[in-house]
Design an enzyme around this catalytic site. Structure first.
Site, short mmCIF file in Angstrom:
data_model
loop_
_atom_site.label_atom_id
_atom_site.label_comp_id
_atom_site.label_asym_id
_atom_site.label_seq_id
_atom_site.Cartn_x
_atom_site.Cartn_y
_atom_site.Cartn_z
N ALA A 255 12.97 -9.84 -5.24
CA ALA A 255 14.27 -9.45 -4.71
C ALA A 255 14.32 -9.66 -3.20
O ALA A 255 15.25 -10.29 -2.69
CB ALA A 255 14.56 -8.00 -5.07
N ARG B 25 10.77 -2.37 -26.07
CA ARG B 25 9.55 -1.68 -25.64
C ARG B 25 9.54 -0.19 -25.97
O ARG B 25 8.51 0.35 -26.37
CB ARG B 25 9.39 -1.85 -24.15
CG ARG B 25 9.10 -3.28 -23.83
CD ARG B 25 9.06 -3.52 -22.36
NE ARG B 25 8.66 -4.91 -22.17
CZ ARG B 25 8.61 -5.51 -21.00
NH1 ARG B 25 8.94 -4.86 -19.91
NH2 ARG B 25 8.23 -6.76 -20.91
C1 LIG Z 1 1.92 -6.30 -14.81
C2 LIG Z 1 3.40 -6.51 -14.79
C3 LIG Z 1 3.96 -7.56 -15.49
C4 LIG Z 1 5.33 -7.77 -15.50
N1 LIG Z 1 5.84 -8.82 -16.19
C5 LIG Z 1 7.18 -9.04 -16.16
C6 LIG Z 1 7.74 -10.14 -16.85
O1 LIG Z 1 7.04 -10.93 -17.49
N2 LIG Z 1 9.07 -10.34 -16.78
C7 LIG Z 1 9.87 -9.50 -16.06
O2 LIG Z 1 11.07 -9.75 -16.03
N3 LIG Z 1 9.37 -8.45 -15.40
C8 LIG Z 1 8.05 -8.20 -15.43
N4 LIG Z 1 7.53 -7.13 -14.75
C9 LIG Z 1 8.40 -6.33 -13.88
C10 LIG Z 1 8.66 -7.07 -12.57
O3 LIG Z 1 7.51 -7.76 -12.19
C11 LIG Z 1 9.06 -6.17 -11.44
O4 LIG Z 1 10.04 -5.28 -11.83
C12 LIG Z 1 9.63 -6.98 -10.29
O5 LIG Z 1 8.77 -8.03 -9.96
C13 LIG Z 1 9.91 -6.15 -9.08
O6 LIG Z 1 10.29 -6.97 -8.02
P1 LIG Z 1 10.85 -6.39 -6.68
O7 LIG Z 1 11.18 -7.54 -5.83
O8 LIG Z 1 11.91 -5.42 -6.96
O9 LIG Z 1 9.66 -5.55 -6.04
P2 LIG Z 1 8.09 -5.87 -5.80
O10 LIG Z 1 7.72 -7.21 -6.24
O11 LIG Z 1 7.35 -4.70 -6.31
O12 LIG Z 1 7.97 -5.90 -4.23
C14 LIG Z 1 7.99 -4.77 -3.45
C15 LIG Z 1 7.88 -5.19 -2.00
O13 LIG Z 1 8.18 -4.09 -1.17
C16 LIG Z 1 7.19 -3.90 -0.21
N5 LIG Z 1 7.14 -2.48 0.09
C17 LIG Z 1 7.12 -1.44 -0.77
N6 LIG Z 1 7.17 -0.28 -0.10
C18 LIG Z 1 7.22 -0.60 1.21
C19 LIG Z 1 7.30 0.16 2.40
N7 LIG Z 1 7.36 1.49 2.40
N8 LIG Z 1 7.31 -0.52 3.58
C20 LIG Z 1 7.27 -1.87 3.61
N9 LIG Z 1 7.23 -2.63 2.52
C21 LIG Z 1 7.20 -2.00 1.33
C22 LIG Z 1 5.93 -4.46 -0.81
O14 LIG Z 1 5.04 -4.82 0.20
C23 LIG Z 1 6.50 -5.65 -1.58
O15 LIG Z 1 6.64 -6.74 -0.69
C24 LIG Z 1 6.16 -6.90 -14.77
C25 LIG Z 1 5.60 -5.84 -14.07
C26 LIG Z 1 4.24 -5.62 -14.10
C27 LIG Z 1 3.69 -4.43 -13.43
#
Ligand SMILES: Cc1cc2nc3c(=O)[nH]c(=O)nc-3n(C[C@H](O)[C@H](O)[C@H](O)COP(=O)(O)OP(=O)(O)OC[C@H]3O[C@@H](n4cnc5c(N)ncnc54)[C@H](O)[C@@H]3O)c2cc1C
Ligand code: FES
Lengths: 253, 636
Positions: free
Chosen positions: B44, B330
């Protein structure tokens, strides 16, 4: 399944910061389950230290499943420890013997300065990719994904190269601290795919030039990088990058 | 407080198009006058930062890892959904929308979910153009697989490393903008406070994790893309450092928290093995394409799995849900596994596991084919357990995995604090009470590539805000409060470690706010968490100093926040007297033990306003179902 228990002696590199002098600290650990992972063993050590009001050992880790590339330990003289094809976080204590002494060090390479204890600065890798590790397209306005068929073998080869996790084990394992395996993996991925063709020449030139600027050593084909790469990235990528580089240099002259 | 979802009027399929037209634009030449702070570099955050920079905004990105590429999104395995209908099996935007709404047990907004489906195809186009090496067929076109909760094959994948490849794609777009000077990076930084000036989000306070210094950053808008909070359970499939701190501190500053109790417990994870265990490893849902889940018929059958004959096995999902079989959503799969274990049919040493068996698929397709599809997952299983899944069935058990809840946002992804946006897993928006597999990656990229570039522009164009720099007194004030908090943590010098508290909290959460919840357990949890929190502030021992790289201190701050969040999750679960999706209240179930919704009284989003530690005010956003009619979910 509770496995067997191990008693271990750890010799761990401690260094307060980049400029401080480092040294090996000795720790004794008792009753470590062989089912624990290597990093869980370090958690137990750190928990003990905290209970004694001592500073824990700083090490980098996050996903603990071999994909984020954070973990980066040099164990008994090998990047990511004794097993090939895995990261430290995937290493389990069943691969060690009772009574063993384990030496734990950070990656050692000039371009990776030590941040603290076992944590190093790998930002040079980011800068190399910023120099050219991308396809210059903006969001939106891209054609339908199935418009360009890509032969499966090509796509698979590109995926093999793209599997690199950027951990830096290749650099740590190389006596010259060369980053060729890392750089060539990205260059190959994009050189193999039609999407990467338009910029293929300036890409390889820019990335190699940045690599040199960062102070990585040259490749002397020892193959240590491939042997220690947790993702088994093939050294044939280096050959591909060399071809790309020479053809690009000739054209740019 | 009146919650305005800002859902555009009109036909479902026209809403986003009309809205895009009606939103105000920022003149191209003016974009460079705006500074946008993006916290988080997962799918994101990275996609948002890159897209906004391409448009001309000045972007600063923050993450706690040493590089954007290591955000937790990297770990996603199985795939990403899109309604391309490349398989000619009847997929469409409407079907993806419908599956997602139904999968979420009718607790999400129709308009958001339709938009998600509508842009899903563009995401795949975008990623392919970046050079993401998705799996392909021999003819060179893109391959698909099936995921739970769908009867079409719409999941795009890159071996078992889809998240990695998508993130590296977004990261490459980000790198390009960094090289062009449009994005500044602040890695190894943790956001610890939000700065609000005149009611608008205008900055953040971060801790430099190497030097320990607090740093102040100002901007015209703040985007939180900081991921989910499954680690409140201590053991989860999330990365070790994934945390709720950024959204929690924003919540304390006034951003409402939506549906905190909606958590997803993933059915196929490697079971717990010891009390030193630090995390749980997911075995991708894609394995349920070919793996069959079973337990022995007999309670306490201790024979080795391969010694148990076919007619003495219960393939309970295939038996109970013949049309979806092993590919039920799930929440359904997890609850059924728990039910079998509770009935004494669990397997392995701990009896808290069921089998996931590939023998039939290997017999049908050959080991090579299975290796090609799932090789890396099988290897992963073997390195962790020491067992060979080609020979003996995997043992699996559910584990906390994803949080559907998060900061409440309107249709524009804006929280209740003007100028503060939440994207990806950090917001509550699109998955209702249960997320379907392969939909989180889709949502993260939809938010970042295709939604925020429009809605942020509209916000900036409609709110003409005065320039604010870090010299503004609010920054000094917030910096001081963070300093005090850090000082307080270090000064306690108690006897228990941070992890000790986290583990105790995790156990309370897992036992009472996990897969199955009931009034008594939730009340107990609320009391126990409050007591544990009080204990934490009296007896935690945070070693080391503030002016240094101090991983214990980092964890302490996160656990302090979990100790509040956990309580809110329990309160939310207690207030929702129905079962829906991942929120299963034992009191509310059908005769066949399925989740029993109460549409008449609970068709709403719960949104909680922070008052004091342990004290919240409840608000709700009613959900209207204009286009689909909520029914009892059936996967039979
Ligand atoms: C093992 C696993 C497998 C998965 N497989 C799938 C799949 O096959 N298909 C699917 O659709 N979804 C899957 N998911 C879910 C999906 O991966 C996540 O929901 C999604 O990637 C989250 O993306 P995001 O960009 O919201 O956050 P994230 O990728 O979690 O990124 C968070 C970011 O915020 C930063 N951050 C956090 N807190 C702070 C802070 N206080 N200060 C500064 N920076 C901070 C971190 O450094 C990181 O850069 C899976 C999840 C897991 C755990
Ligand atoms: S901790 Fe992520 S690869 Fe080891």
């Amino acid at each position: 399944m509770e496995g067997n228990k191990l008693n271990l002696t750890l010799k761990v590199w401690k260094q307060a910061n980049k400029d401080a002098k480092g040294r090996f600290e000795t720790y004794e650990l008792k009753d470590i389950s062989t089912d624990a992972s290597f990093l869980e063993m370090l958690d137990i050590l750190n928990d003990d230290l905290e209970r004694k009001n001592e500073e824990p050992v700083a090490f980098e880790h996050d996903c603990r499943e071999g994909i984020c590339g954070c973990c980066s330990l040099y164990i008994n003289g090998r990047a990511h420890g004794p097993l090939a094809g895995i990261t430290v976080c995937q290493l389990h204590m069943r691969n060690f013997k009772n009574g063993e002494t384990i030496w734990i060090e950070p990656w050692r390479a000039k371009p990776f300065s030590i941040v603290k204890d076992l944590i190093v600065d790998r930002s040079a890798f980011d800068r190399i990719l910023q120099a050219g590790g991308f396809v210059s397209i903006n969001t939106g306005g891209t054609p339908d994904a199935n418009l360009i068929p890509i032969p499966k073998e090509k796509a698979d080869l590109a995926m093999d190269a793209a599997a690199c996790i950027g951990c830096g084990a290749c650099v740590a394992a190389c006596k010259n601290a060369s980053a060729m395996l890392f750089v060539s993996a990205k260059v190959s991925q994009l050189a193999l795919l039609p999407q990467g063709q338009a910029e293929k020449q300036q890409r390889v030139l820019a990335m190699v030039s940045q690599m040199d600027k960062e102070g990585f050593g040259s490749c002397t084909n020892t193959g240590a990088c491939e042997a220690e790469c947790p993702k088994k990235i093939s050294i044939s990528n280096i050959a591909r990058m060399n071809r790309e580089y020479f053809s690009a240099s000739i054209k740019s002259n | 407080m009146k919650l305005e979802s800002k859902i555009p009027a009109g036909e479902l399929k026209d809403k986003w198009t009309n809205h895009k037209f009606n939103m105000k634009l920022v003149n191209p030449a003016n974009k460079r006058k705006y500074n946008v702070l993006v916290v988080g570099t997962g799918l994101a955050g990275a996609s948002a930062a890159a897209s906004l920079a391409e448009l001309g905004y000045n972007v600063s990105v923050f993450c706690y890892q040493d590089s954007a590429r290591r955000a937790h999104s990297i770990a996603a395995q199985g795939g990403i959904n899109a309604s391309k209908n490349y398989q000619n099996d009847g997929d469409s935007d409407y079907r993806l929308f419908y599956d997602t709404i139904k999968g979420g047990d009718y607790r999400a907004r129709e308009a958001n979910v339709y938009r998600l489906a509508e842009v899903s195809g563009n995401i795949i186009d975008q990623c392919v153009a970046q050079g993401v090496p998705f799996a392909r067929e021999y003819g060179g076109l893109l391959a698909n697989r099936s995921f739970g909760g769908a009867q079409v094959s719409r999941t795009f994948y890159a071996r078992g490393q889809t998240g990695q490849q998508l993130l590296l794609g977004a990261y490459s777009a980000l790198n390009r903008q960094i090289g062009l000077g449009k994005v500044k990076t602040y890695y190894r930084r943790e956001m610890l406070e939000l700065v609000i000036v005149d009611g608008h989000a205008r900055g953040i306070i971060v801790r430099n994790l190497v030097t320990g210094e607090l740093e102040k950053y100002s901007g015209d808008a703040v985007l939180l893309a900081t991921g989910g909070y499954s680690n409140v359970f201590y053991l989860s499939t999330n990365a070790m450092n994934s945390n709720a701190t950024a959204i929690w501190r924003a919540h304390r500053k006034g951003a409402l928290f939506g549906n905190p109790c909606y958590t997803q417990i993933h059915p196929t994870c490697i079971p717990v093995h010891g009390d030193y265990q630090s995390k749980l490893t997911l075995m991708s849902e894609s394995l349920r394409n070919d793996g069959r889940i079973w337990v022995p018929n007999k309670v306490g059958d201790n024979r080795a799995p391969n010694d148990i004959p076919e007619n003495e096995r219960d393939y309970f999902l295939e038996r109970k849900y013949p049309s979806f079989g092993n590919l039920v959503p799930r929440d359904v799969a997890s609850r059924n596994a728990k039910e079998q274990c509770d009935a004494g049919k669990g397997v392995g040493d701990t009896k808290m596991a069921v089998y996931l068996d590939f023998a039939e698929a290997i017999g049908r397709l050959g080991q090579k084919a299975i290796e090609d599809k799932y090789g890396n997952l099988f290897d992963m299983y073997q390195t962790i357990t020491g067992e060979n899944p080609y020979k003996v069935p995997m043992r699996i058990f559910p584990a906390p995995h994803y949080t559907m809840g998060g900061l409440w946002v309107d249709y524009n992804l804006m929280t209740t604090i003007p100028g503060l946006f939440a994207l990806g897993e950090a917001n509550f928006s699109d998955h209702g009470a249960n997320r379907l597999g392969a939909s989180a990656l889709m949502q993260g990229l939809a938010d970042g590539y295709f939604v925020i570039p429009y809605t942020l522009g509209d916000y900036l164009a409609t709110n003409k805000l005065a320039k604010v720099t870090t010299e503004h007194p609010e920054f000094a004030k917030e910096e001081k409060s963070v300093n005090e908090l850090v000082g307080k943590l270090l000064a306690i010098k108690g006897k228990r470690t941070v992890d000790d508290f986290h583990k105790v909290l995790g156990r309370i959460m897992w036992n009472n706010v996990g897969m199955s919840r009931n009034e008594e357990g939730l009340k107990k949890a609320i009391k126990e968490i409050a007591e544990l929190r009080a204990e934490f502030w009296k007896d935690v021992n945070v070693v080391g100093s503030a002016q240094d790289l101090n991983q214990t201190l980092e964890r302490a701050g996160r656990v302090a926040d979990y100790l509040e969040l956990g309580e809110l999750m329990a309160k939310d679960a207690l207030s929702r007297n129905e079962s829906c999706g991942g929120h299963f209240r034992a009191e509310y179930q059908t005769e066949e033990n399925e989740a029993k919704r109460d549409d008449e009284n609970y068709t709403f989003v719960s949104a909680w306003e922070y008052k004091n530690p342990g004290e919240w005010e409840f608000h709700k956003e009613d959900l209207d179902f204009e286009f689909v009619h909520p029914t009892q979910r059936s996967y039979k």
